[in-house]
Design a protein around this motif. Structure first.
Motif, PDB file in Angstrom:
ATOM      1  N   ARG A 173       0.776   3.921  -2.972  1.00  0.00           N
ATOM      2  CA  ARG A 173       0.365   5.301  -2.735  1.00  0.00           C
ATOM      3  C   ARG A 173       1.465   6.273  -3.141  1.00  0.00           C
ATOM      4  NH1 ARG A 173       0.525   8.832   2.021  1.00  0.00           N
ATOM      5  NH2 ARG A 173      -1.379  10.073   2.138  1.00  0.00           N
ATOM      6  N   LYS A 208     -13.508   3.866  -6.057  1.00  0.00           N
ATOM      7  CA  LYS A 208     -13.658   4.392  -4.713  1.00  0.00           C
ATOM      8  C   LYS A 208     -14.541   3.450  -3.920  1.00  0.00           C
ATOM      9  CE  LYS A 208     -15.482   8.522  -2.476  1.00  0.00           C
ATOM     10  NZ  LYS A 208     -16.050   9.846  -2.738  1.00  0.00           N
ATOM     11  N   ALA A 244     -10.844   6.813 -10.105  1.00  0.00           N
ATOM     12  CA  ALA A 244     -11.582   7.651  -9.165  1.00  0.00           C
ATOM     13  C   ALA A 244     -10.640   8.585  -8.407  1.00  0.00           C
ATOM     14  CB  ALA A 244     -12.333   6.765  -8.164  1.00  0.00           C
ATOM     15  N   LEU A 245      -9.408   8.134  -8.208  1.00  0.00           N
ATOM     16  CA  LEU A 245      -8.495   8.899  -7.378  1.00  0.00           C
ATOM     17  C   LEU A 245      -8.071  10.193  -8.060  1.00  0.00           C
ATOM     18  CD1 LEU A 245      -7.034   8.930  -4.767  1.00  0.00           C
ATOM     19  CD2 LEU A 245      -5.271   7.496  -5.719  1.00  0.00           C
ATOM     20  N   PHE A 292     -11.802   4.212   0.715  1.00  0.00           N
ATOM     21  CA  PHE A 292     -10.564   3.706   0.138  1.00  0.00           C
ATOM     22  C   PHE A 292     -10.591   3.969  -1.348  1.00  0.00           C
ATOM     23  CE2 PHE A 292     -11.255   0.429   3.550  1.00  0.00           C
ATOM     24  CZ  PHE A 292     -10.267   0.896   4.381  1.00  0.00           C
ATOM     25  N   TYR A 293      -9.416   4.138  -1.934  1.00  0.00           N
ATOM     26  CA  TYR A 293      -9.294   4.119  -3.384  1.00  0.00           C
ATOM     27  C   TYR A 293      -8.511   2.869  -3.730  1.00  0.00           C
ATOM     28  CZ  TYR A 293     -11.134   8.772  -3.280  1.00  0.00           C
ATOM     29  OH  TYR A 293     -11.953   9.836  -3.097  1.00  0.00           O
ATOM     30  N   LYS A 298     -10.618  12.736  -7.669  1.00  0.00           N
ATOM     31  CA  LYS A 298     -10.619  13.314  -6.327  1.00  0.00           C
ATOM     32  C   LYS A 298      -9.486  14.329  -6.169  1.00  0.00           C
ATOM     33  CE  LYS A 298      -9.059  12.647  -1.806  1.00  0.00           C
ATOM     34  NZ  LYS A 298      -8.009  11.996  -1.104  1.00  0.00           N
ATOM     35  N   VAL A 333      -5.196  -1.395  -2.002  1.00  0.00           N
ATOM     36  CA  VAL A 333      -5.599  -0.065  -1.562  1.00  0.00           C
ATOM     37  C   VAL A 333      -4.491   0.912  -1.941  1.00  0.00           C
ATOM     38  CG1 VAL A 333      -6.157   1.351   0.408  1.00  0.00           C
ATOM     39  CG2 VAL A 333      -6.912  -0.982   0.329  1.00  0.00           C
ATOM     40  N   HIS A 387       0.835  -1.207   0.000  1.00  0.00           N
ATOM     41  CA  HIS A 387       0.000   0.000   0.000  1.00  0.00           C
ATOM     42  C   HIS A 387       0.864   1.248   0.000  1.00  0.00           C
ATOM     43  CE1 HIS A 387      -2.509   3.202   1.411  1.00  0.00           C
ATOM     44  NE2 HIS A 387      -1.776   3.289   2.506  1.00  0.00           N
ATOM     45  N   GLU A 398      -5.049   4.478  -1.816  1.00  0.00           N
ATOM     46  CA  GLU A 398      -5.112   5.672  -0.981  1.00  0.00           C
ATOM     47  C   GLU A 398      -6.282   5.516  -0.030  1.00  0.00           C
ATOM     48  OE1 GLU A 398      -4.075   8.046   0.564  1.00  0.00           O
ATOM     49  OE2 GLU A 398      -4.052   9.867  -0.639  1.00  0.00           O
ATOM     50  N   VAL A 399      -6.125   6.081   1.153  1.00  0.00           N
ATOM     51  CA  VAL A 399      -7.235   6.064   2.095  1.00  0.00           C
ATOM     52  C   VAL A 399      -7.516   7.498   2.499  1.00  0.00           C
ATOM     53  CG1 VAL A 399      -5.625   5.569   3.961  1.00  0.00           C
ATOM     54  CG2 VAL A 399      -8.041   5.246   4.327  1.00  0.00           C
ATOM     55  N   ASP A 400      -8.813   7.830   2.533  1.00  0.00           N
ATOM     56  CA  ASP A 400      -9.197   9.184   2.906  1.00  0.00           C
ATOM     57  C   ASP A 400     -10.034   9.120   4.166  1.00  0.00           C
ATOM     58  OD1 ASP A 400     -10.106  11.694   3.207  1.00  0.00           O
ATOM     59  OD2 ASP A 400     -10.442  12.051   1.075  1.00  0.00           O
ATOM     60  N   TYR A 442     -10.634   3.275 -15.439  1.00  0.00           N
ATOM     61  CA  TYR A 442     -11.352   4.251 -14.639  1.00  0.00           C
ATOM     62  C   TYR A 442     -10.465   4.673 -13.494  1.00  0.00           C
ATOM     63  CZ  TYR A 442     -14.827   6.256 -11.504  1.00  0.00           C
ATOM     64  OH  TYR A 442     -15.507   7.099 -10.677  1.00  0.00           O
ATOM     65  N   SER A 502       0.332   7.286   4.914  1.00  0.00           N
ATOM     66  CA  SER A 502      -1.121   7.219   5.087  1.00  0.00           C
ATOM     67  C   SER A 502      -1.505   6.627   6.439  1.00  0.00           C
ATOM     68  CB  SER A 502      -1.715   6.368   3.985  1.00  0.00           C
ATOM     69  OG  SER A 502      -1.407   5.031   4.234  1.00  0.00           O
ATOM     70  N   ILE A 525      -3.176   4.033   7.157  1.00  0.00           N
ATOM     71  CA  ILE A 525      -2.980   2.584   7.260  1.00  0.00           C
ATOM     72  C   ILE A 525      -1.565   2.296   7.769  1.00  0.00           C
ATOM     73  CG2 ILE A 525      -2.859   0.454   5.959  1.00  0.00           C
ATOM     74  CD1 ILE A 525      -4.851   1.637   4.033  1.00  0.00           C
TER      75      ILE A 525
END
Lengths: 135, 131, 532, 280, 93, 97, 168
Positions: B103, G100, B120-121, G136-137, B124, G126, B99, G128-130, B118, D119, D121
């Motif tokens: 990230r 998302k 989504a991030l 989660f993204y 955002k 995962v 992760h 990114e986490v908001d 797609y 993050s 996590i």
């Protein structure tokens, strides 16, 4: 399979010798101090592997591997000790290398701080541009 | 050594061997996936295969095998305990590492997730910039 | 009665004193405390080293097995006449340097770190000198070197200092790692690391507690000697490896420059002596390899003598000039050490004894003279208003007659003018090569001395004879001048007592570098433990 | 420039050829396969590392490497620690007068939010990992005389915990929890003093009781009849090895943490303090 | 059944592991981006940890297992450093 | 049937060749971050070698030092200084600066 | 009292890890284990545990066990087989997308459990986490849907149910 074993072991040793040369090349020929430090760590590690290889021993039998120099009993009998002597590898190079690794680490850490200081004063880590001193 | 204990040992070793072999195959598949997949983000999935079935399962297998392998002597519990602790640590470490890498490489654009159908991030993040 | 505690406890207890110093630095806010602490510590070292020297002179070679483990199983310290003498020299000069530091280091911020590193330097040198174990030598070399790197870069906001430190550190680390690879070969083929046990295997061939040889020892010795001599010549800055010294030594704080130039380079020379005259001695089964190494050392020594002398003449920085003079003098010492080539001199001939005692004598003279000059140059630089350039110093030493006197003494000592020790040691080197039938080497020694005159004269002229530009110079307090005076007296003593010192050094060489000496080293260091 | 590179290459090729030739002429003691036994010196160590038959000639530890490191060749290890210590002191000397203390106070409010560090996590996982890492590293260190491991191994594994916190949260997170330069230096010095006193303990005993004793002595010897007890309540603790490992564990963990705190001092702060400094 | 039977079965699995490690190393060397290399080293090390546990059983030297956990821990730390390097302005903040 | 000894030697040779490649790349690579990653690969290979040469103690020291601390220290250093070795070249996917 | 509870929680965790890792229950291990666990717990208790009362509710442990069994034997196997098929398929059918996925749990540990479960099943990672908008993204190898609630039912419904019972 003894020839294969021999060949493989020699590949190992010669790779280590070549690694020595490559990392020395990195220390002397690459311009950046950080690269020199990376090469220095590789160089000292290679020396350590060579030292450990000196302490290795051939397999006692084809089935039975050498064992680390650690007794797996806390009340050894005479026969335990005999079989330990017949299978364990040499502990002395390991102790020496342990010392050498820590020493190399200490020197590297200090060199890192010095490099940082060089960068603070010169704004570069390229030795070709750091030339206040003529040697 | 009585019979039931031997039976337990046998079962433990059978289970352990099975898990170790599964681990080997999963590793192979995962490494092939690492080579074949097109970009970093898709390779993460192959890496997960390598972490869970390729490392967690064979570690537990090794623990079972060691627990049943009486030739190792009293120190076999050391192997079993070490393997179990390592396995559960990997269960915690593997996903967090993946992760964090994902990230960081997404945010810094060190690796670009293409092809992607797609995202989504990015929407955002775009919204965040507009605000 | 605890056995030889003064030998065993000296080095570990000194490092213990260094361990607590940074922590004390957090709590104690008085800089005088640190001066006193360090001076007392080095006084303790001096007293103990003197006592050890006394033990050796009265009772002969002594070995101290750490942990009660007899060699070759454990580490042992082994003191014979030569290393006890060099340890005494080191601790005494270090004591004076520590006293001088009280004048040099004024701010509380850096005092604890400075003294910790200085103690580390002293510990490293003493360990290298006392040790009887080849791997322990590696560890102690690192202790010494890392303190030296840190001290060279101590003026952290000065670009040259940091640059010199990293140059020194990087290549120093390579050198010690090469020595480690050499040790790998030693252990791989000889199966031991203890020096006395190595002497046993290479010279006497008596069945040992660590067995016999493994594999091809000639090849192993060649590789090991080549790598370790490379490392030692790096540490003592001999010609192709001298490149770091003229950068590193001047940029260090002045007392440290004195310690580096006067003492640290000695360690490399001492290690070469130990390897080529005790372990792989003329009596060993690998003596023909040793000849090759000695010939190489002779050539390198002459080369660095010339390089140092020539480069001295073109410097315009007082500390750089002194640093090049170190290169030149260490070259001369190495020339003396190379007398053991078998075509030149067999053991126990006058040439052999003269050469080795000349090398030792020159080592002592150089240590005293060079630390004197470096410390004096610190005062000169201070008085001239923080400049190191020869043409800007402008004869400030004239303002202070005591300072001027000590500078003259130091220069004459290094130049080799008759009433001083430098002359007698150079004369011994000269005569030994004449006796050995290699007069061209003698001629070259003379040539090196002659060339170096130019540099020294420039130094003297700049510091003393030029008319001062300003009448106002800052006051210097008594501490540094006392230290300088003490060193000057020592320098004069080496010259005045030269006859007896020469005899005495010949006696020492006869006790250590002869067949009897090698036997003693083996007997007291190895056999005594097993034979009783 | 090219001449220099060519020179380097030629000398490296010579080095490779020399080392290879040395190896093939069995200068490492063996060619082509390793020795079929161990060297005699090694067999001394292997035979005496734990041998109750010879109570005056054993290190009383089943772990031969730890026994060599701390007992047979303890002096090496003391000075190896000293090298590390001096490296840290050198780093401190380069950073003298520079401390994060002032920045930590000004950053009191700004760094706890979601904006800094990795993050959530990773942060949660790091919190959970910290005690686990300490448990494992302590096990490695305290079993150093029984199984592979020891003070340095355990200490460097323990240093992962503060290092992860430093990287995942921020250095200010550590500082607010009291993990700053001075406590770490104190911890390091305490560990070093532990090593030092353990090394000299038997000598002091010998001085007090008037019998012979050696520096770094662990078990009694023929000519030095005092030692540190190898068994405590019938449990093997191998005399001084346990104490050495414990002290080294603290010292190494403190030292590494100190190094990383020093490395994470922001550049602006250092530059502002270094600029305009007086020197010789 | 004899324990050596199981050992032999595992012995046949070893070449599979070795192939997998080689392929991982190929990916680590090829890149093309830094996270790719790190990820490959990462997975390889977790698998290596497992493999080391297995080998310690085959070598019949149980104490070798301690290496596995340390390798896993520090490789995780490598991930985190690289992630932090890529994300942040200064490593300590 | 290949024995365990041959497999061990095979693993040793394989690992040392991987380490050779990694060293070569680490020394020649211009991007310092890549060099760090390659040196981490080399360290992992050396860890295996220590393991196979029956030196668990060394592996336990070596892993923290060479896999954990060296990359960390050098990444801290690179972050504070510059990323590219020698002449400037373009680095693809540059997220560092 | 709260602090004592926290210390006890960490103590048990560390002690169990220590003893399992040592692999023996001799006097030496137990003694040093207690010492290490106590020291660690005192240092890190405030960092690790926030609500100590949850540690003593046994039904949470039971749910954890049930969750582990289900997770390793059903979800993991399904996901692995799916990804292995994709790897070995000659055409390599992948359909990646970042979707998302909202989540409804409160505590950090529950959130981490869900995230790690998602990442540990091959096919979803995962990215990114908001914590602000509780989402989660997730990078999904086979993004069959881009609608957050749909994706939630595909990916994380099960994990969330269990995680809420274990940690919230």
């Amino acid at each position: 399979m003894s020839e294969v074993d021999t060949f493989m072991f020699n590949v190992f040793i010669f790779s280590m010798i070549l690694n020595t040369a490559i990392s020395l090349y990195g220390i002397f020929a690459r311009p950046t101090l950080i690269k020199k430090i990376i090469a220095l760590t590789i160089f000292s590690d290679t020396a350590n592997v060579l030292a450990i290889a000196v302490g290795y021993r051939a397999w006692p039998t084809v089935e039975r591997s050498p064992i680390p120099p650690v007794l797996t009993t806390s009340e050894p009998t005479a026969s335990d000790l005999t079989s330990f002597l017949q299978t364990a590898v040499d502990p002395l190079p390991q102790a020496l290398v342990l010392t050498a690794i820590v020493i190399g680490l200490a020197v590297t850490l200090f060199l890192v701080f010095l490099t940082l200081q060089v960068y603070r004063l010169y704004r570069t880590t390229d030795v070709r541009k750091i030339s206040r001193l003529r040697g | 050594m009585n019979v039931s204990e031997e039976l337990v040992n046998q079962v433990l070793m059978i289970v352990g061997t099975g898990m170790i072999v599964v681990g080997a195959l999963a590793d192979l598949v995962a490494s092939i996936g690492m080579l074949r997949f097109p970009n970093f983000f898709v390779r993460l999935h192959a890496a997960t295969v390598g972490t869970i079935w390729g490392a967690f399962v064979p570690l537990l297998g090794a623990a079972f095998f060691a627990a049943g392998y009486s030739e190792l002597g009293p120190y076999r519990w050391f192997v079993a305990g070490g393997a179990v602790v390592t396995a559960f640590l990997i269960l915690l470490l593997g996903p967090v590492g993946s992760h964090a890498l994902a990230r960081a490489s997404y945010k810094s654009r060190a690796a670009v997730p293409k092809p992607l159908i797609y995202d989504a991030l990015s929407e955002k993040l775009k919204e965040g910039e507009e605000k | 009665m605890v056995y030889l505690l003064s030998v065993g406890l000296l080095v570990p207890s000194l490092i213990g004193l260094a361990f607590v110093l940074p922590l004390i630095g957090i709590f104690v806010r008085n800089v005088k405390f640190f001066h006193a602490y360090a001076s007392l510590a080095s006084l303790y070292a001096l007293a103990t080293a003197a006592y050890n020297f006394h033990i050796v002179l009265s009772e002969g070679v002594k070995a101290y097995p750490f942990g009660g483990w007899w060699p070759p199983i454990g580490i042992s310290y082994e003191i014979d006449e030569v290393n006890a003498l060099i340890a005494l020299l080191t601790t005494s000069v270090m004591f004076l340097i520590t006293l001088y530091s009280a004048w040099y280091i004024k701010d509380l911020k850096s005092a604890p770190y400075y003294y910790t590193l200085l103690l580390g330097l002293e510990v490293g040198m003493l360990g290298c000198i006392y040790t009887g174990d080849a791997f322990n030598l590696f560890v102690m070399l690192e202790v010494m070197s890392i303190s030296a790197y840190a001290l060279v870069g101590f003026h952290r906001s000065k670009p040259e200092a940091v640059e010199a430190a990293i140059k020194y550190g990087l290549f120093g680390a390579v050198a010690t790692t090469l020595y480690f690879i050499g040790l790998v070969f030693v252990y791989g083929s000889f199966g031991t690391l203890n020096m006395a046990d190595l002497v046993n295997k290479v010279t006497f061939g008596i069945s040992s507690a660590s067995g016999t040889y493994y594999g091809q020892i000639h090849a192993a010795t060649a590789v090991a000697l080549a790598l370790s001599l490379w490392a030692f010549t790096f540490k003592s800055a001999v010609f192709p490896n001298h490149f770091w010294l003229p950068d590193a030594h001047p940029e260090a704080p002045t007392p440290v420059s004195a310690a580096l130039s006067g003492l640290v380079v000695n360690v490399g020379v001492y290690a070469i002596f130990r390897f080529l005259y005790t372990i792989f001695s003329p009596y060993s089964i690998v003596s023909e390899l040793r000849d090759v190494m000695l010939l190489a050392l002779l050539i390198l020594g002459l080369a660095s003598g010339f390089v140092g002398a020539f480069m001295m003449a073109v410097q315009d920085d007082i500390k750089r000039l002194l640093a090049y003079s170190t290169v030149s003098h260490i070259g001369l010492v190495l020339v003396g050490l190379s007398i053991g080539i078998s075509i030149a001199a067999h053991p126990n001939t006058p040439a052999y004894v003269n050469g080795l005692s000349g090398a030792l004598y020159h080592l002592i003279n150089h240590s005293l003279g060079k630390s004197l000059l470096f410390l004096a140059s610190g005062v000169v630089i201070f008085m001239a208003g923080n400049t190191r350039r020869l043409d800007e110093i402008g004869g400030v030493a004239r303002r202070n007659p005591l300072l001027g006197f000590t500078i003259i003494v130091g220069v004459l000592q290094l130049l080799g003018v008759p009433p001083f020790g430098g002359f007698f040691s150079k004369y011994l080197l000269y005569s030994s090569y004449v006796e050995a039938g290699m007069p061209y080497v003698s001629v070259m020694i003379n040539a090196i001395s002659a060339i170096s005159i130019l540099g020294y004269v420039r130094l003297l002229y700049a510091a003393l004879f030029k008319t001062p530009r300003t009448r106002e110079v800052p006051k210097v307090n008594l501490t540094p001048l006392t230290v300088l005076l003490a060193l000057a007296i020592l320098c004069i003593a080496t010259g005045v007592l030269s006859g007896s010192i020469t005899e005495w050094l010949r006696w020492i060489v006869g006790r250590t570098a002869s067949e009897q000496g090698i036997f003693n080293y083996w007997f007291y260091g190895y056999y005594l433990f097993w034979g009783r | 420039m090219n001449v220099k590179k060519a020179l380097i290459l030629v000398s490296l090729i010579i080095l490779v050829l020399t080392l290879s030739a040395a190896f093939t002429s069995s200068a490492l003691g063996h060619y082509p396969l390793p020795l079929s036994g161990v060297r005699w010196l090694a067999s001394w160590y292997l035979y005496t590392t734990l041998n109750p038959q010879y109570p005056k000639f054993t290190a009383m530890s089943p772990e031969a490497v730890t026994a060599i490191v701390w007992d047979y060749r303890g002096l090496d290890t003391l000075f190896e620690t000293a090298v590390f210590f001096l490296a840290i002191v050198g780093a401190l000397a380069l950073m003298r007068g520079i401390s994060l203390k002032s920045l930590a106070e000004s950053n009191e409010t700004t760094t706890e939010g979601a904006g800094s560090g990795l993050s959530l996590i990773s942060k949660t996982a790091a919190k959970l990992l910290t005690p686990l890492i300490i448990a494992v590293s302590a096990s490695i260190a305290l079993h150093g005389h029984l199984t592979p491991g020891g003070g340095f191994q355990g200490g460097s594994a323990a240093a992962v915990a503060p290092l992860l916190l430093l990287v995942i949260f921020s250095v200010y997170f550590l500082l607010r929890r009291g993990i700053s330069e001075k406590p770490m230096l104190t911890l390091r010095t305490a560990g070093l003093l532990g090593i030092y006193l353990t090394a000299l303990a038997v000598v002091f005993t010998g001085l007090v009781t008037g019998v012979n004793a050696y520096v770094f002595q662990n078990q009694p010897k023929f000519d030095a009849p005092v030692g540190i007890p190898a068994y405590l309540f019938n449990t093997l603790v191998s005399g001084s090895l346990f104490l050495f490992n414990l002290s080294e564990y603290l010292a190494v963990a403190g030292g590494f943490t100190l190094v990383f705190i020093l490395l994470s001092i922001p550049e602006e702060l250092v530059m502002s303090l270094i600029r305009g400094e007086e020197h010789e | 059944m004899d324990p050596s039977l199981f050992v032999n079965v595992i012995l046949y699995a070893i070449p599979i592991y070795l192939t997998a490690f080689t392929l991982y190393a190929v990916r680590a060397v090829k890149g093309p981006t830094i996270p790719d290399s790190v990820l490959a080293i990462d997975s390889m090390s977790y698998d290596l940890a497992a493999f080391m546990a297995i080998l310690s059983i085959l070598f019949k030297s149980p104490i070798l297992i301690a290496v596995a956990i340390v390798l896993a821990l520090w490789i995780f730390a490598l991930d985190i450093y690289v992630a932090k390097y890529l994300e942040s302005r200064e490593m300590g903040e | 049937m290949i024995g365990l000894n041959t497999l061990t030697y095979l693993f040793m040779a394989l690992t040392s060749v991987i380490s050779l490649i990694a060293t070569y790349l680490a020394v020649l690579e211009k991007d310092l971050i890549r060099a760090v990653v390659y040196s981490a690969l080399q360290s992992t290979a050396y860890t295996i070698l220590f393991y196979l040469l029956m030196a668990p103690d060394i592996a336990l020291v070596y892993v923290p030092v060479a896999v954990g601390l060296y990359p960390a220290v050098i990444l801290f250093l690179v972050k504070k200084t510059e990323r590219i070795d020698g002449e400037l070249g373009s680095v693809e996917g540059d997220g560092g600066k | 009292m709260r602090f004592a509870g926290k210390v006890l929680g960490v103590f048990i965790l560390v002690f169990v890890t220590y003893v399992i890792y040592s692999g023996s229950t001799s006097l030496y291990d137990l003694t040093t284990g207690v010492a290490v666990a106590l020291a660690t717990a005192l240092i890190t208790a405030n960092l690790v545990v926030r609500e100590p009362h949850k540690l003593i509710q046994l039904q949470r442990l039971a749910w954890l066990t049930a969750y582990a069994v289900r997770y390793f034997f059903i979800d993991e196997v399904k996901a692995h087989v799916d990804v292995i098929k994709r790897i070995l398929h000659p055409k390599m059918p992948i359909n990646p997308g970042i979707v998302k996925i909202p989540y409804g749990v409160v505590s950090d540990y529950a959130m981490m459990t869900i995230a790690n479960s998602i990442t540990n099943t091959p096919g979803t990672v995962v990215v990114e986490v908001d914590p602000g908008e509780k989402a989660f993204y997730v990078h999904w190898i086979n993004a069959v849907t881009t609608e957050p609630s749909d994706a939630r039912s595909h990916v994380s419904e099960v994990f969330e149910r269990f995680a809420r019972r274990i940690f919230d």
